[in-house]
Design an enzyme around this catalytic site. Sequence first.
Site, PDB file in Angstrom:
ATOM      1  CB  SER A 231      -0.683  -0.007   1.213  1.00 63.61           C
ATOM      2  OG  SER A 231      -1.560   1.193   1.525  1.00 63.61           O
TER       3      SER A 231
ATOM      4  N   GLY B   9      -4.290  -4.611   5.885  1.00 59.59           N
ATOM      5  CA  GLY B   9      -3.262  -4.217   6.700  1.00 59.59           C
ATOM      6  C   GLY B   9      -3.292  -3.054   7.601  1.00 59.59           C
TER       7      GLY B   9
ATOM      8  CG  ASP C 290     -10.687  -1.239   4.940  1.00 55.51           C
ATOM      9  OD1 ASP C 290     -10.957  -1.831   5.905  1.00 55.51           O
ATOM     10  OD2 ASP C 290      -9.688  -0.655   4.798  1.00 55.51           O
TER      11      ASP C 290
ATOM     12  CE  LYS D 203      -3.941   3.508   2.394  1.00 57.15           C
ATOM     13  NZ  LYS D 203      -5.397   2.855   2.860  1.00 57.15           N
TER      14      LYS D 203
ATOM     15  CE  LYS E 194      -7.458  -2.869   6.829  1.00 61.39           C
ATOM     16  NZ  LYS E 194      -7.607  -1.477   6.774  1.00 61.39           N
TER      17      LYS E 194
ATOM     18  CG  ASP F 249      -7.819   1.959   0.878  1.00 60.74           C
ATOM     19  OD1 ASP F 249      -9.148   2.664   0.910  1.00 60.74           O
ATOM     20  OD2 ASP F 249      -7.250   1.718   1.829  1.00 60.74           O
TER      21      ASP F 249
ATOM     22  CD  GLU G  55      -8.876  -0.919   0.804  1.00 62.65           C
ATOM     23  OE1 GLU G  55      -8.139  -1.310  -0.132  1.00 62.65           O
ATOM     24  OE2 GLU G  55      -8.782  -1.177   2.051  1.00 62.65           O
TER      25      GLU G  55
ATOM     26  CE  LYS H 116      -4.813  -0.245   0.313  1.00 69.62           C
ATOM     27  NZ  LYS H 116      -5.349  -0.764   1.411  1.00 69.62           N
TER      28      LYS H 116
HETATM   29  O1  SMG Z   1      -0.345  -2.434   6.665  1.00 72.41           O
HETATM   30  O2  SMG Z   1       0.457  -2.188   4.609  1.00 72.41           O
HETATM   31  C1  SMG Z   1      -0.149  -1.940   5.621  1.00 72.41           C
HETATM   32  C2  SMG Z   1      -1.419  -0.623   5.278  1.00 72.41           C
HETATM   33  C3  SMG Z   1      -2.262  -1.065   4.514  1.00 72.41           C
HETATM   34  O3  SMG Z   1      -3.217   0.828   3.460  1.00 72.41           O
HETATM   35  C4  SMG Z   1      -3.265   0.224   4.502  1.00 72.41           C
HETATM   36  N1  SMG Z   1      -4.111   0.168   5.725  1.00 72.41           N
HETATM   37  O4  SMG Z   1      -7.265   1.405   4.902  1.00 72.41           O
HETATM   38  O5  SMG Z   1      -6.538  -0.338   4.048  1.00 72.41           O
HETATM   39  C5  SMG Z   1      -6.415   0.668   4.770  1.00 72.41           C
HETATM   40  C6  SMG Z   1      -4.984   1.208   5.483  1.00 72.41           C
HETATM   41  C7  SMG Z   1      -5.475   1.594   6.907  1.00 72.41           C
HETATM   42  C8  SMG Z   1      -4.571   1.936   7.823  1.00 72.41           C
HETATM   43  S1  SMG Z   1      -3.781   3.469   7.473  1.00 72.41           S
HETATM   44  C9  SMG Z   1      -2.679   3.589   8.812  1.00 72.41           C
HETATM   45 MG    MG Z   2      -8.566   0.471   3.280  1.00 67.28          MG
END
Ligand code: SMG
Ligand code: MG
Length: 369
Positions: free
Chosen positions: A133, A288, A236, A161, A260, A186, A211, A159
């Site tokens: 991500s 994650g 999510d 953001k 998750k 996402d 996402e 992925k």
């Molecule tokens: O653990 O690689 C990881 C982070 C993956 O993007 C990620 N998590 O919305 O999926 C999500 C975000 C939430 C946590 S952001 C601090």
């Molecule tokens: Mg997410």
Amino acid sequence: MTLEGLELRWIDIPLVSPFRTSFGTETERRVLLVRAVTGDGDGWGECVAMAEPVYSPEYVDGAAQVIRDFLVPKLTPDADPWAAERAFRPVHGHPMAKAAVEAALLDAWLRARNTSFGEFLGAVRPAVPSGVSVGIMDSVPRLLEAVDGYVAEGYARIKLKIEPGWDLAPVRAVRERHPDVMLQVDANTAYTLADARHLAKLDPFDLLLIEQPLPEDDIAGHAVLATRLATPVCLDESITSAAIAADAIVRGATSIVNIKPGRVGGFLEARRVHDVCAAHGVPVWCGGMLETGIGRAANVALAALPNFTLPGDTSASSRYYATDVTEPFVLEDGCLRVPTGPGIGVVPDQGVLRELTVRTEFLPVGIHG
Ligand code: SMG
Ligand code: MG
């Protein structure tokens, strides 16, 4: 297994680089670890709540208070993970606090039975493809540099953001540079249904999914949005239980699901989400929360279940931390190996833990009656 108590441990662990999402920037994680102390040995769980309530309503110190004041008093010395899950049911919400306790109990319970998380959950592969991500960056060239590095390392999927103002341009740039890479985005709830036409402009980039574009309680909005996009919608934040997953699927709000364990209250419920999605023909992948090796070990085992058919946000330790609290998870041919030892299959390094620990607190079980 006689449960003597739970030790809470707060650690501060710096990230190798800042991670920016539509809700904020993380530079280090404050992590709440739970150690279940039993007559047969210890078990470890990681609470995925963040320091502030910006991803979900939970946050580290709130989770610790819920564990101390409402969850531990419901445990008895003979509690197994299922008894704990039942006992916690009257406490509304707080899935991340519950999941951390359940994970620690499950680790201890499985270690006492010499069984691995993967074996227990029903893993069907020895290693899982690993995605990464990539946070919001200051510029497109900086983003491309980061993505190039991850692709060179062998990550199976990227992925990005996104948020309003950081969506079409970065996605176009990454897609042009890497025409064949598996790519998804996402938004962490950053859009509204009024953005449907704008989000449809992502369709030509052949994304695996988008996402959580809309707020978590807007299942109806996601269902409408899904009819306006060619890109599959994946929820999510909205998916907090197997029942809600089934509801969102039937309503047409999600055609792929991010699982998750912390968000759904534990690994037992996470497996139910996996099962209900499989029953509907909806693929899942493992999300994650910037976990240390403790949470990652259990997530990687979960990601080895049969309906986890897309690469997860289960990256190597080095993507997050210079020194992980367990032996590091390393990328091998774009995959992480599923631990095979008892329980989560890894143990925290006591020296590393000591260095990072901010505070510990022991909560005895059984004296509350
Ligand atoms: O653990 O690689 C990881 C982070 C993956 O993007 C990620 N998590 O919305 O999926 C999500 C975000 C939430 C946590 S952001 C601090
Ligand atoms: Mg997410």
